[in-house]
Scaffold this active site. Structure first.
Site, PDB file in Angstrom:
ATOM      1  N   ASP A  27      -4.805   8.697   5.945  1.00  0.00           N
ATOM      2  CA  ASP A  27      -5.117   7.641   4.771  1.00  0.00           C
ATOM      3  C   ASP A  27      -6.431   6.954   5.367  1.00  0.00           C
ATOM      4  O   ASP A  27      -6.583   6.430   6.242  1.00  0.00           O
ATOM      5  CB  ASP A  27      -4.035   6.703   4.749  1.00  0.00           C
ATOM      6  N   HIS A  43      -5.177  -3.225  -3.060  1.00  0.00           N
ATOM      7  CA  HIS A  43      -4.637  -2.812  -1.753  1.00  0.00           C
ATOM      8  C   HIS A  43      -3.593  -4.390  -1.800  1.00  0.00           C
ATOM      9  O   HIS A  43      -4.320  -5.299  -2.045  1.00  0.00           O
ATOM     10  CB  HIS A  43      -5.229  -2.550  -0.696  1.00  0.00           C
TER      11      HIS A  43
HETATM   12  O1  G3H Z   1      -4.505   1.136   2.486  1.00  0.00           O
HETATM   13  C1  G3H Z   1      -4.109   1.001   3.624  1.00  0.00           C
HETATM   14  C2  G3H Z   1      -2.899   1.202   3.852  1.00  0.00           C
HETATM   15  O2  G3H Z   1      -1.897   0.391   3.100  1.00  0.00           O
HETATM   16  C3  G3H Z   1      -2.576   1.296   5.405  1.00  0.00           C
HETATM   17  O3  G3H Z   1      -2.763   0.063   5.763  1.00  0.00           O
HETATM   18  O4  G3H Z   1      -4.117  -0.142   7.512  1.00  0.00           O
HETATM   19  O5  G3H Z   1      -2.548  -1.811   7.608  1.00  0.00           O
HETATM   20  O6  G3H Z   1      -1.867   0.695   8.176  1.00  0.00           O
HETATM   21  P1  G3H Z   1      -3.008  -0.260   7.438  1.00  0.00           P
HETATM   22  P1  13P Z   2      -0.502  -0.605  -1.535  1.00  0.00           P
HETATM   23  O1  13P Z   2      -1.080  -1.640  -0.931  1.00  0.00           O
HETATM   24  O2  13P Z   2      -0.833  -1.019  -3.370  1.00  0.00           O
HETATM   25  O3  13P Z   2       0.887  -0.221  -1.351  1.00  0.00           O
HETATM   26  O4  13P Z   2      -1.721   0.663  -1.607  1.00  0.00           O
HETATM   27  C1  13P Z   2      -1.316   1.486  -0.469  1.00  0.00           C
HETATM   28  C2  13P Z   2      -2.344   2.398  -0.304  1.00  0.00           C
HETATM   29  O5  13P Z   2      -3.440   2.719  -1.247  1.00  0.00           O
HETATM   30  C3  13P Z   2      -2.515   3.047   0.696  1.00  0.00           C
HETATM   31  O6  13P Z   2      -4.007   4.127   0.978  1.00  0.00           O
HETATM   32 ZN    ZN Z   3      -5.387   2.899  -0.100  1.00  0.00          ZN
END
Ligand code: G3H
Ligand code: 13P
Ligand code: ZN
Length: 330
Positions: A93, A189
């Site tokens: 991701d 996000h």
């Molecule tokens: O879009 C981001 C995801 O919610 C992942 O979040 O970088 O805090 O693991 P993180």
């Molecule tokens: P949310 O913060 O809306 O759950 O989105 C998650 C996301 O896009 C991870 O790449």
């Molecule tokens: Zn994302």
């Protein structure tokens, strides 16, 4: 080099083609730990849904890359053990560099995102193309992004949303060779997706966010018909969970998400992957806060992580069955 096939994983190609044709979206759930992964697999097996296990670079740092990869291998075996071997993708991701994407591809990921959305257009094209050329040598699928979401995208922060420009998508897809495209049509996000002044309020004072820009989505679909589209920032931020958190010692202010009926509408279109992380964080936090408040003498982690896992499982089943439409498609 560890191939994702050795781990029993699949890439997104067939999954997305089926989802676009069938008018549903594949859930992409982020995970960092065992309870989240157990809940995802249990929910997706019980609803017979394909699933994308999503790992951010932050998650890799938190949990250790080797452990995560082997957890994904374990997830494949676990699904079989539960009696229904659903198709499982392991996806990076918000990859922010060629080196990170390459490292993931070489260590068992079956899909990667390269997020060059914050770069000037030509640099986004060049970086994405470089990742696609390497990934496709290993039959790993690649998600690119055009347009910037408001909020924080991993290390990439964007103050304001820049919607995807439909006039760029055809050129981007052709030049880069990406397998799917994340777009910006008003999602964001985190658990506070909009400022209160961007929202209206209903009679009970609940914040109603501005609607997604379906006009932009339709324009994009016209330009690249049938091409797999991805929506990030698609948590709905259930107000019941926010309330449980805030009445049990939490302090979440102005938390607001994307209404489920808008995601349902998106899932029926070429949107074939919907990313959900924050709703899981809320469900876990609410369950844990409740145990801590109700049973202050409890100190066995299984006694609060277990209820958190149960809450997550219910959440994911609900998403698959009632929002994304992926139930029964595994
Ligand atoms: O879009 C981001 C995801 O919610 C992942 O979040 O970088 O805090 O693991 P993180
Ligand atoms: P949310 O913060 O809306 O759950 O989105 C998650 C996301 O896009 C991870 O790449
Ligand atoms: Zn994302």
């Amino acid at each position: 080099m560890v191939s994702y096939r050795e781990l029993g994983l699949v890439n997104t190609r067939k999954m997305f083609a089926d989802a676009v044709k069938g008018g549903y979206a594949i859930p992409a759930y982020n995970f960092n730990n065992m309870e989240q992964l157990q809940a995802i697999i249990q929910a997706c097996v019980e609803t017979k849904s394909p699933v994308i296990l999503q790992v951010s670079s932050g998650a890799r740092k938190y949990a250790n890359a080797t452990l995560l990869r082997n957890m994904a291998r374990g997830a494949v075996e676990y699904a079989k053990e539960l009696g229904y071997p659903i198709p499982i993708v392991l996806h990076l991701d918000h990859g922010d560099s060629f080196e990170l994407a390459k490292d993931c591809i070489e260590s068992g990921f079956s899909s990667v995102m390269i997020d060059g959305s914050h770069l000037p257009y030509d640099e986004n094209v060049a970086l994405t193309k470089k990742v696609v050329e390497f990934a496709h040598q290993h039959d790993v699928t690649v998600e690119g992004e055009l347009g910037v979401l408001a909020g924080v995208e991993d290390e990439v922060s964007a103050e304001h949303s820049n919607y995807t420009r439909p006039e760029e998508v055809e050129d981007f897809v052709k030049k880069t060779g990406v397998d799917s495209l994340a777009i910006s049509i008003g999602t964001s996000h985190g658990a506070t997706k909009f400022k209160p002044e961007q929202c209206t309020r209903n009679a009970d004072g609940v914040l109603i966010p501005p609607p997604l820009r379906f006009d932009i989505l339709e324009e994009i679909e016209k330009r690249i018909p049938g091409f797999p589209i991805v929506l990030h920032g698609s948590s709905s931020v259930p107000q019941e969970q926010v309330k449980i958190i805030n009445t049990h010692g939490g302090a979440l202010k102005d938390a607001v998400g994307i209404p489920e009926e808008q995601l349902r509408r998106a899932a029926r279109s070429a949107v074939c992957k919907i990313n959900i992380d924050s709703d899981g964080r809320l469900a876990m936090t609410a369950a844990i806060r409740k145990v801590f408040a109700d049973k202050p003498a409890e100190f066995d982690p299984r006694k609060y992580l277990g209820p958190a896992r149960d809450a997550l499982k219910e959440l994911y089943k609900h998403k698959n069955e009632n929002v994304l439409g992926s139930a029964g498609k595994g």
